[in-house]
Design an enzyme around this catalytic site. Structure first.
Site, PDB file in Angstrom:
ATOM      1  N   ALA A  10      41.304  19.191  30.515  1.00  0.00           N
ATOM      2  CA  ALA A  10      40.996  19.389  31.941  1.00  0.00           C
ATOM      3  C   ALA A  10      39.603  19.970  32.110  1.00  0.00           C
ATOM      4  CB  ALA A  10      42.049  20.296  32.582  1.00  0.00           C
ATOM      5  N   VAL A  13      34.970  16.139  32.020  1.00  0.00           N
ATOM      6  CA  VAL A  13      35.307  14.710  32.121  1.00  0.00           C
ATOM      7  C   VAL A  13      36.739  14.549  32.661  1.00  0.00           C
ATOM      8  CG1 VAL A  13      35.629  12.557  30.849  1.00  0.00           C
ATOM      9  CG2 VAL A  13      33.711  14.051  30.279  1.00  0.00           C
ATOM     10  N   GLY A  14      37.670  15.325  32.110  1.00  0.00           N
ATOM     11  CA  GLY A  14      39.072  15.194  32.515  1.00  0.00           C
ATOM     12  C   GLY A  14      39.272  15.488  33.998  1.00  0.00           C
ATOM     13  N   ASN A  95      36.790  17.576  16.489  1.00  0.00           N
ATOM     14  CA  ASN A  95      37.488  16.755  17.487  1.00  0.00           C
ATOM     15  C   ASN A  95      38.597  15.891  16.882  1.00  0.00           C
ATOM     16  OD1 ASN A  95      36.108  17.907  19.541  1.00  0.00           O
ATOM     17  ND2 ASN A  95      34.748  16.176  19.952  1.00  0.00           N
ATOM     18  N   VAL A 118      38.604   8.975  24.937  1.00  0.00           N
ATOM     19  CA  VAL A 118      37.261   9.203  25.489  1.00  0.00           C
ATOM     20  C   VAL A 118      36.467  10.191  24.620  1.00  0.00           C
ATOM     21  CG1 VAL A 118      35.995  10.015  27.545  1.00  0.00           C
ATOM     22  CG2 VAL A 118      38.147   8.772  27.818  1.00  0.00           C
ATOM     23  N   ASN A 120      34.468  12.181  21.881  1.00  0.00           N
ATOM     24  CA  ASN A 120      33.469  11.730  20.897  1.00  0.00           C
ATOM     25  C   ASN A 120      33.662  12.366  19.521  1.00  0.00           C
ATOM     26  OD1 ASN A 120      31.704   9.852  22.127  1.00  0.00           O
ATOM     27  ND2 ASN A 120      30.884  11.498  23.417  1.00  0.00           N
ATOM     28  N   HIS A 175      29.628   3.632  20.104  1.00  0.00           N
ATOM     29  CA  HIS A 175      29.069   4.505  21.129  1.00  0.00           C
ATOM     30  C   HIS A 175      28.202   5.549  20.432  1.00  0.00           C
ATOM     31  CE1 HIS A 175      28.718   6.575  24.874  1.00  0.00           C
ATOM     32  NE2 HIS A 175      29.421   7.611  24.510  1.00  0.00           N
TER      33      HIS A 175
HETATM   34  N1  LIG Z   1      33.292   8.202  25.500  1.00  0.00           N
HETATM   35  C1  LIG Z   1      32.356   8.587  26.352  1.00  0.00           C
HETATM   36  O1  LIG Z   1      31.617   7.763  26.883  1.00  0.00           O
HETATM   37  C2  LIG Z   1      32.205  10.046  26.685  1.00  0.00           C
HETATM   38  C3  LIG Z   1      31.457  10.437  27.804  1.00  0.00           C
HETATM   39  C4  LIG Z   1      31.366  11.802  28.098  1.00  0.00           C
HETATM   40  C5  LIG Z   1      32.013  12.743  27.294  1.00  0.00           C
HETATM   41  N2  LIG Z   1      32.699  12.322  26.216  1.00  0.00           N
HETATM   42  C6  LIG Z   1      33.412  13.269  25.342  1.00  0.00           C
HETATM   43  O2  LIG Z   1      34.559  13.741  26.022  1.00  0.00           O
HETATM   44  C7  LIG Z   1      34.922  15.026  25.497  1.00  0.00           C
HETATM   45  C8  LIG Z   1      35.144  16.024  26.636  1.00  0.00           C
HETATM   46  O3  LIG Z   1      33.931  16.286  27.303  1.00  0.00           O
HETATM   47  P1  LIG Z   1      33.881  17.355  28.489  1.00  0.00           P
HETATM   48  O4  LIG Z   1      32.500  17.323  29.018  1.00  0.00           O
HETATM   49  O5  LIG Z   1      35.028  17.146  29.416  1.00  0.00           O
HETATM   50  O6  LIG Z   1      34.116  18.724  27.664  1.00  0.00           O
HETATM   51  P2  LIG Z   1      34.701  20.106  28.238  1.00  0.00           P
HETATM   52  O7  LIG Z   1      34.378  21.146  27.240  1.00  0.00           O
HETATM   53  O8  LIG Z   1      34.253  20.294  29.655  1.00  0.00           O
HETATM   54  O9  LIG Z   1      36.285  19.852  28.266  1.00  0.00           O
HETATM   55  C9  LIG Z   1      37.052  19.669  27.118  1.00  0.00           C
HETATM   56  C10 LIG Z   1      38.419  20.281  27.388  1.00  0.00           C
HETATM   57  O10 LIG Z   1      39.293  19.988  26.292  1.00  0.00           O
HETATM   58  C11 LIG Z   1      40.170  21.091  26.179  1.00  0.00           C
HETATM   59  N3  LIG Z   1      40.855  21.085  24.897  1.00  0.00           N
HETATM   60  C12 LIG Z   1      40.391  21.463  23.681  1.00  0.00           C
HETATM   61  N4  LIG Z   1      41.345  21.302  22.741  1.00  0.00           N
HETATM   62  C13 LIG Z   1      42.427  20.802  23.366  1.00  0.00           C
HETATM   63  C14 LIG Z   1      43.734  20.419  22.946  1.00  0.00           C
HETATM   64  N5  LIG Z   1      44.102  20.508  21.661  1.00  0.00           N
HETATM   65  N6  LIG Z   1      44.608  19.969  23.872  1.00  0.00           N
HETATM   66  C15 LIG Z   1      44.248  19.871  25.163  1.00  0.00           C
HETATM   67  N7  LIG Z   1      43.027  20.205  25.633  1.00  0.00           N
HETATM   68  C16 LIG Z   1      42.129  20.665  24.745  1.00  0.00           C
HETATM   69  C17 LIG Z   1      39.255  22.298  26.399  1.00  0.00           C
HETATM   70  O11 LIG Z   1      40.005  23.469  26.704  1.00  0.00           O
HETATM   71  C18 LIG Z   1      38.394  21.801  27.551  1.00  0.00           C
HETATM   72  O12 LIG Z   1      38.935  22.165  28.813  1.00  0.00           O
HETATM   73  C19 LIG Z   1      33.786  15.412  24.528  1.00  0.00           C
HETATM   74  O13 LIG Z   1      34.152  15.100  23.196  1.00  0.00           O
HETATM   75  C20 LIG Z   1      32.645  14.521  24.984  1.00  0.00           C
HETATM   76  O14 LIG Z   1      31.702  14.310  23.958  1.00  0.00           O
HETATM   77  C21 LIG Z   1      32.825  10.995  25.896  1.00  0.00           C
END
Ligand SMILES: NC(=O)c1ccc[n+]([C@@H]2O[C@H](COP(=O)([O-])OP(=O)(O)OC[C@H]3O[C@@H](n4cnc5c(N)ncnc54)[C@H](O)[C@@H]3O)[C@@H](O)[C@H]2O)c1
Length: 307
Positions: A10, A13-14, A95, A118, A120, A175
């Site tokens: 959450a 991105v979430g 991750n 999603v 990375n 990616h």
């Molecule tokens: N594929 C794509 O095009 C793309 C684009 C943007 C971001 N991303 C990736 O998406 C991921 C999230 O990015 P973000 O900006 O939302 O980061 P963020 O730090 O804002 O959010 C990540 C969330 O994951 C939660 N989390 C951690 N471990 C967990 C678990 N075991 N169970 C449930 N929740 C857990 C954290 O508490 C945090 O709230 C990153 O790895 C980022 O690199 C991918």
């Protein structure tokens, strides 16, 4: 009965994805995160915004997977984002553990769902989810190509001063910095951009696209992009929920297409209610094929480092 979409993670991105999903009344949304209070607080805030918007969907926040049961789609965004100076690949160890745990719990409660990864480094995290879930490739996809293509289209539209809705593009490959934007298949109102821009300009836009994520990481300094990633996830979710048979670039598990086997790589995919309906194979020039192979090799090397 309304469809149900779970978003694991959450964070930026979430939560952004949950916002788009709910505001478009696409499905009931369940937000899951390990941090106590965060998914519940964001869900309640979002739910109250929907009163103003006039949208009747439920948004629930939880630290456990009980409320996610029987989700139609589970989107995994849990995990660390990049910091300035980091590559996506630097995130692999931390991750992989998070995505593995999230996948295990999610599929236990929603064994028939479609998984969209999603987190990375995207293509390697898709492989983690595949090993843990045992899902067939039809029900396991990664989101990156829609975002990378949106970035390329945006830069083309900015360069030519035309409407973004005139521009269509395809970015293939992993990616990462080795992604493969395809100028030959990029059009403005049906006209290939090779007719509208010189090679030096196209090369500059291709380079900016490949480094598009890092550009935003460097500007934000803490965290990475989330508006465009969130909207790109919706593009995939909507195509599935509405059975649109829509073609878009996604990370799919290749079984010989493009001469690649046993790897997740970004390719044109047709999405419908069953998930991946078809991998579309397009003709690539020798140069494009070499770039795709190089990108696949980078993904393969990274997958080898998975625990
Ligand atoms: N594929 C794509 O095009 C793309 C684009 C943007 C971001 N991303 C990736 O998406 C991921 C999230 O990015 P973000 O900006 O939302 O980061 P963020 O730090 O804002 O959010 C990540 C969330 O994951 C939660 N989390 C951690 N471990 C967990 C678990 N075991 N169970 C449930 N929740 C857990 C954290 O508490 C945090 O709230 C990153 O790895 C980022 O690199 C991918």
């Amino acid at each position: 009965m309304r469809k149900k979409v779970t978003i694991v993670g959450a964070g930026n991105v979430g939560a952004t994805t949950a916002h788009w999903l709910a505001a478009q009344e696409l499905a009931d949304v369940v937000l899951v995160d390990i941090v106590e209070g965060i998914p519940q607080g964001k869900a309640l805030d979002l739910l109250q915004s929907l009163q103003v918007e006039g949208c009747d969907v439920n948004v629930t926040g939880s630290n456990d997977y009980g409320p996610t049961a029987d989700s139609d789609i589970v989107v995994i965004t849990a995990g660390f984002p990049r910091k300035p100076g980091m590559s996506r690949d630097d995130l692999v160890r931390a991750n992989a553990e998070i995505v593995g745990a999230a996948t295990r719990e999610a599929v236990k409660h929603s064994p028939h769902c479609i998984l969209i990864v999603v987190t990375n480094p995207l293509d390697a995290m898709c492989e983690v989810a595949r090993r843990v879930s045992g899902f067939p490739r039809e029900r396991l996809l990664g989101m990156a190509g829609v975002l990378d293509s949106a970035r390329f289209c945006t830069f083309v539209a900015m360069e030519l001063g035309v409407s973004v809705s005139n521009v269509q593009a395809f970015v293939l490959g992993g990616h990462g910095d080795q992604m493969v934007p395809l100028p030959r298949y990029t059009t403005v109102a049906g006209i290939p951009i090779t007719e509208l821009m010189d090679k030096a300009t196209i090369d500059r836009l291709v380079e900016r696209t490949a480094k598009g994520g890092a550009e935003i990481v460097n500007l934000l300094k803490a965290g990475s992009a989330y508006y465009a990633p969130g909207r790109s996830i919706i593009e995939m979710v909507e195509a599935i929920l509405k059975d649109k048979h829509k073609i878009m670039p996604c990370a799919a598990y290749l079984q010989g297409e493009y001469g690649i086997k046993g790897l997740f790589i970004g390719v044109p995919c047709q999405l419908g209610e069953k998930g991946l309906e078809k991998v579309i194979e397009i003709n690539l020039s020798a140069e494009e094929k070499a770039a795709l192979d190089k990108s696949a090799q980078a993904v393969e090397e990274l997958v080898k480092t998975l625990p």
